[in-house]
Design an enzyme around this catalytic site. Sequence first.
Site, PDB file in Angstrom:
ATOM      1  N   ARG A 250       0.865  -1.185   0.000  1.00 27.81           N
ATOM      2  CA  ARG A 250       0.000   0.000   0.000  1.00 27.81           C
ATOM      3  C   ARG A 250       0.896   1.227   0.000  1.00 27.81           C
ATOM      4  NH1 ARG A 250      -1.161   2.162   4.759  1.00 27.81           N
ATOM      5  NH2 ARG A 250      -1.699   0.372   6.071  1.00 27.81           N
TER       6      ARG A 250
ATOM      7  N   HIS B   9      -3.578   3.999   5.041  1.00 24.94           N
ATOM      8  CA  HIS B   9      -4.680   3.027   5.117  1.00 24.94           C
ATOM      9  C   HIS B   9      -5.976   3.676   4.629  1.00 24.94           C
ATOM     10  CE1 HIS B   9      -7.406  -0.034   6.556  1.00 24.94           C
ATOM     11  NE2 HIS B   9      -8.057   0.890   7.238  1.00 24.94           N
TER      12      HIS B   9
ATOM     13  N   TYR C 118       4.061   4.015  11.734  1.00 27.12           N
ATOM     14  CA  TYR C 118       4.362   2.591  11.863  1.00 27.12           C
ATOM     15  C   TYR C 118       5.208   1.997  10.743  1.00 27.12           C
ATOM     16  CZ  TYR C 118       0.162   2.526   8.938  1.00 27.12           C
ATOM     17  OH  TYR C 118      -0.752   2.769   7.952  1.00 27.12           O
TER      18      TYR C 118
HETATM   19  C1  LIG Z   1     -14.444  -7.087  11.684  1.00 26.59           C
HETATM   20  C2  LIG Z   1     -13.673  -5.819  11.496  1.00 26.59           C
HETATM   21  N1  LIG Z   1     -12.771  -5.458  12.421  1.00 26.59           N
HETATM   22  C3  LIG Z   1     -12.086  -4.306  12.291  1.00 26.59           C
HETATM   23  C4  LIG Z   1     -12.287  -3.487  11.203  1.00 26.59           C
HETATM   24  C5  LIG Z   1     -11.520  -2.160  11.091  1.00 26.59           C
HETATM   25  N2  LIG Z   1     -10.577  -2.222   9.989  1.00 26.59           N
HETATM   26  C6  LIG Z   1     -10.840  -1.696   8.789  1.00 26.59           C
HETATM   27  S1  LIG Z   1      -9.652  -2.002   7.656  1.00 26.59           S
HETATM   28  C7  LIG Z   1      -8.710  -2.838   8.815  1.00 26.59           C
HETATM   29  C8  LIG Z   1      -7.403  -3.436   8.423  1.00 26.59           C
HETATM   30  C9  LIG Z   1      -7.552  -4.332   7.246  1.00 26.59           C
HETATM   31  O1  LIG Z   1      -6.307  -4.829   6.895  1.00 26.59           O
HETATM   32  P1  LIG Z   1      -6.134  -5.749   5.631  1.00 26.59           P
HETATM   33  O2  LIG Z   1      -7.114  -6.875   5.720  1.00 26.59           O
HETATM   34  O3  LIG Z   1      -4.706  -6.106   5.506  1.00 26.59           O
HETATM   35  O4  LIG Z   1      -6.604  -4.851   4.401  1.00 26.59           O
HETATM   36  P2  LIG Z   1      -5.918  -3.492   3.871  1.00 26.59           P
HETATM   37  O5  LIG Z   1      -6.551  -2.377   4.589  1.00 26.59           O
HETATM   38  O6  LIG Z   1      -4.467  -3.589   4.134  1.00 26.59           O
HETATM   39  O7  LIG Z   1      -6.237  -3.452   2.422  1.00 26.59           O
HETATM   40  C10 LIG Z   1      -9.350  -2.849  10.046  1.00 26.59           C
HETATM   41  C11 LIG Z   1      -8.809  -3.472  11.259  1.00 26.59           C
HETATM   42  C12 LIG Z   1     -13.245  -3.906  10.266  1.00 26.59           C
HETATM   43  N3  LIG Z   1     -13.520  -3.171   9.163  1.00 26.59           N
HETATM   44  N4  LIG Z   1     -13.910  -5.064  10.422  1.00 26.59           N
END
Ligand SMILES: Cc1ncc(C[n+]2csc(CCOP(=O)(O)OP(=O)(O)O)c2C)c(N)n1
Lengths: 362, 362, 331, 331
Positions: free
Chosen positions: A258, A262, A271
């Site tokens: 990425r 985020h 981080y």
């Molecule tokens: C069940 C749940 N827990 C927490 C979140 C909050 N949240 C949104 S995105 C994220 C991180 C996602 O990481 P990843 O799966 O690696 O996807 P990326 O954002 O890196 O594309 C979190 C913890 C959520 N959307 N759903």
Amino acid sequence: MIFNDFDPKEDKTFRLIDNEGVVLNQALMPDLDDETVIKAYKAMLFARVADEMAVSFQRQGRMYTYPPNMGQEAISVAAGAIMRTDDWLVPVFRELGAWLAKGVTLKEIFLYYMGNEEGSNYKNAHHMLPWSIPIASQLLHAVGIGYTIKYLKKDEVAFAYVGDGGTSEGDFSEALNFAGVWQVPVVFTIQNNQYAISVPVRSQTKSINLAIKAYGFGIPGIKVDGNDFFAMYVAYKEAFDYARAGNGPVLIEALTYRKGAHTTSDDPTKYRNKTEEEEWAKADPLIRMKKYMDQKGIWKENEEKLIEAYKLEVDKQFEEAENFTPYQLDDVFQHMYVEMPDDLKRQKTEYEQFLTWKENRK
Amino acid sequence: MIFNDFDPKEDKTFRLIDNEGVVLNQALMPDLDDETVIKAYKAMLFARVADEMAVSFQRQGRMYTYPPNMGQEAISVAAGAIMRTDDWLVPVFRELGAWLAKGVTLKEIFLYYMGNEEGSNYKNAHHMLPWSIPIASQLLHAVGIGYTIKYLKKDEVAFAYVGDGGTSEGDFSEALNFAGVWQVPVVFTIQNNQYAISVPVRSQTKSINLAIKAYGFGIPGIKVDGNDFFAMYVAYKEAFDYARAGNGPVLIEALTYRKGAHTTSDDPTKYRNKTEEEEWAKADPLIRMKKYMDQKGIWKENEEKLIEAYKLEVDKQFEEAENFTPYQLDDVFQHMYVEMPDDLKRQKTEYEQFLTWKENRK
Amino acid sequence: MEGEQKMSVMTLVQAINNALDIKLAEDKTVVVYGEDAGVEGGVFRVTEGLQQKHGVERVFDSPLAESAIVGTAIGMALSGLRPVVELQFDGFTYPGFNQIVSHVARMNNRSRGLFKAPLVIRFPYGGGINALEHHSESPEALYAHIPGLKVVIPSTPHDAKGLMIAAIESDDPIIFMEPKRIYRAIKQEVNDGKFTIPIGKAKVLTEGTDVTVVAFGAMIRECQKALVMAKEAGISVELIDLRTIYPIDKETIVNSVKKTGKIVIVAEAPTSFSVGAELMAIVNEEAFLHLEAPPKRVMGFDTIVPLAKGEHFYMITPDRIFYEIERTVNF
Amino acid sequence: MEGEQKMSVMTLVQAINNALDIKLAEDKTVVVYGEDAGVEGGVFRVTEGLQQKHGVERVFDSPLAESAIVGTAIGMALSGLRPVVELQFDGFTYPGFNQIVSHVARMNNRSRGLFKAPLVIRFPYGGGINALEHHSESPEALYAHIPGLKVVIPSTPHDAKGLMIAAIESDDPIIFMEPKRIYRAIKQEVNDGKFTIPIGKAKVLTEGTDVTVVAFGAMIRECQKALVMAKEAGISVELIDLRTIYPIDKETIVNSVKKTGKIVIVAEAPTSFSVGAELMAIVNEEAFLHLEAPPKRVMGFDTIVPLAKGEHFYMITPDRIFYEIERTVNF
Ligand SMILES: Cc1ncc(C[n+]2csc(CCOP(=O)(O)OP(=O)(O)O)c2C)c(N)n1
Ligand SMILES: Cc1ncc(C[n+]2csc(CCOP(=O)(O)OP(=O)(O)O)c2C)c(N)n1
Ligand SMILES: [Mg+2]
Ligand SMILES: [Mg+2]
């Protein structure tokens, strides 16, 4: 099948061009005409431009929190190049290329991020679900769609996305397990962009990679260089063919990074470090593909001009979203059920009475 | 380490004696004196007797639904032989041998199945959780305990059970994943008794075995003949040592067969056939061990007499459970919180008023 | 809405089985699955015989994972099927809670009507069967509080059949809770043909003038026994079977309370933050000036349902209902 | 209970951070974790700086799985630690729902007191921040309906600190809901030292005689604005901050209603089957004869919280509160 040759247990990564755009394995390169390659590059470029502008619209306060795709474009653009109209896209939120290929408009996407559910009422995107925000939960929907496809003997594939962080949720494992047992045509992609918000993938699991998780469910898995359009294209081609032919589901781990935050509310400097970012910048999917095209001499257009045109297009769609019919009280209640229950009608009427009172008070 | 030699990817099963009690691999046999072997056999026998009697108590209407362990005794008796007093048992409901080794009494177990929560208030079982009924949920508790052990630098191991069916729940994967990331001392055992109520393990997952699920979490996994006490003993020995030494968690798949019904409310003839049952009957862990002991000439006792003595003991404990202090209204409310909130006091008082009214009406 | 007139004596289990059978036969998009729901026909035998009749692709066992059962059913519903899934017990609906709350209830609204989620989630609920922990729960208030769901609870074989057919035909997602305690305890003549009972409508079972009693599920039978005691005591009770918890039939309740001026609510779930609370709120909002005594909840304690030895303290009995009716009437 | 007297101006975020800091320093069994709770200090920065100060073994990031976060915390709590876990948003508590309902709430009762589960599950909740779907939920009624849990919601930095310390020290499991909308919107002088506020006690914020208004969390501030309007209109309002949803402080509420005869309940969650319903039930049960007007719920619609463009319709505003106060007083 490349899935057999790149056993995740050996932690191999399937890759076709290097960071300089040089072909590493001509034998496995897809047989694509120049036009298709250029089209893919343009799709990535358009996604990049749209993304950058989205971030700046957000900064201007014209949109709410937005999660950019920057750096990950090759993955979903490759999927867009493979999928058929009837295939089902079950998205997460960082595969803009596939959304656009499906027919979702930027106007709809912007509308959504302006805070209007109407942005998820895709007018032209056939067989595409709205984003399910709770991480990994959407994968199960893809498996259910896979069941429908199989049950109705349709010639379709469901393809679904999840992030590296998402592989830790129980729903990820349940989805892969059900898909394996039911042998349904679902292509799962993990976009491993190295972070789940601030948490690096090495804190997410002890497994040597994410593709190997396929073992636990008896389905094929492969780790692919997700910033290599050609590798992603070949992997998707095989995966979609395999699934469509009735062989069951497939798991692809697409290694990527990425580039941005985020979301627009996030500050990655908290981080991650510059060195890492710079290292990955060299593997930017657009740069690699452009280098490839340059070496082949197939890219003749004036990119600056193209970008200008794209910007105009993005602007136009953004304005359309901004000028969308204002949100009505009715929009809050209307779609809760197929028919509005009396209870909701009553709540709406009471609120209207309050509005009248408020109006009269002025 | 046997974990390295029996890679679940090759679908190997670690086994030390065959169905005739003949040693298959002397080199790997544990170095146990006769007394220990006999003690283990007796523990299995006692569990078998207790189980059979429990089923008949239930049939007599003196107890509610009971889930027998029959056929699976070697697994938990082996764990009981390895664990230390301070190790934490996180049970499911079919590892009676380990419960008894922990110090839970049959009286407590019977009391529980008579419908009294007091049966889970183990007076002598140190570091043993009550049964968590929602499938696979308990595994996460074991991981949390593992964290405590590691954090407080204790010399303990948490060991937890789950069934083949339980591997499909999201909590199973989340537990293994967290355990892997945290590198906590937890030994997970899957008792693969071939069925989850009526559903055979081949309908539960497409993976070639269940031990291979460890791959997805970067932890060692092994498939063991769960009806072979010696193999289970060796596997547990290595697993407990490995975990205790701070190397992190381990997954053991113990292949076994539920000889009886899922619970006393279940009728297995609906979903399995005689041939299969007979095939597995040959691998009964007690019979195999007895044959082994007979060949070695170390089993001298009169088994009939022993069984009679066990029956008396079981009866005694059952009667103690039957004569337990009657359930009081207070017992409904007392343990909801550390201190009873006013709300509960009020509900209790109101109910007492009703009881008084009822009494007076007679 | 009634179809042909042939009648058969059915238990609640048989009536639901019959409803599923009729819809499976009539509509190829209906599929039925859950843990042990196929070969075995469910631990309560509600789906017994359906796999043999309609095939393993339409009635089948799923792996053991409630979130996946619900989550895949959503996917099916969005893509053209009408899944009816079984969760094995009330207490095992919670691993599927996220899928129910975050998706089942929201697909229609999220997509502004582009996608509907016509699925039925059915499960046995309630106490009184001397069960293990987690096997005696009454979580209707949890589901009723979630906007986007409809929650249905039948109390008789006839209603179970008509409501189940209506649920399967509904384009809204339905939580269908089955009072396991009376699965086989009540037998009733039920029309063999296809008929539906509208979701969202309560039913006045007995007319009366002194007090309104509202209940649902297995508690209806207990209330009917209490009514016998009340009659002996000269109290005229109007008994209403709620049948749908949400959308709740305010009109029927409120009209009754306007007449009687008094209301007793009977349900098994813990008292606080319950359907009982909502009913009290409703009569306050809609019939305040008619209330002649404090509305009364006769409900479970705010505790875990005790195991068998203690369950009799928890379960609502006819004499307790009568006791509260009498107190309310004599207020 | 108040400690040293040095005061600092704190936001709600800072006050909770300070409470965690104090308990981490004082009690080695306290550990803090959750998604992004370590390095980053949480997406709302509630745990900011705590990892640096107390070490990575005590304040850390967990993998992304709510069921595991809660489930492992139970294991820790049973074995001697006092975990304080963060769930990232209200709408993401549901994947952890099974662990909360089936275990957190039940370990004490299940083991007849042999095991206690002293853990705190904290999460930001509520609307009004123009968030995405699932980021604006108010699920307090769901958790309050579960026997065995205690549910706490502060409305000021001072209360947040005192309640958080009490929560960590409690041997009962606590659901600690933080009104994210006012995370930084309210600043207040807070005692720097250690102090606790008892769980289960509501607080009368303003005394009044015409009507009782009960609210909690971010709605307190809205009510306070409405009180200004009420005062201008000559209405004397008694404002009560509930602070604990369960066990609910019936006494404070009932005493107030006995005085005013009228009650308006303000909360963000959907109206039906809500805390509002429970409060109405309570005043009916305990103060029926004192009620001079129908108790009124001013709460969210029975809908999904709309996205930003529609959220203003959903959120309770001071003028709407005032409107309902006036109507109730003039009944
Ligand atoms: C069940 C749940 N827990 C927490 C979140 C909050 N949240 C949104 S995105 C994220 C991180 C996602 O990481 P990843 O799966 O690696 O996807 P990326 O954002 O890196 O594309 C979190 C913890 C959520 N959307 N759903
Ligand atoms: C979450 C949850 N879902 C369903 C059940 C009902 N149930 C009890 S045991 C069981 C089957 C368990 O199978 P397995 O894990 O193989 O263990 P076994 O009974 O064979 O020892 C089921 C479905 C439950 N206890 N928990
Ligand atoms: Mg990521
Ligand atoms: Mg099994």
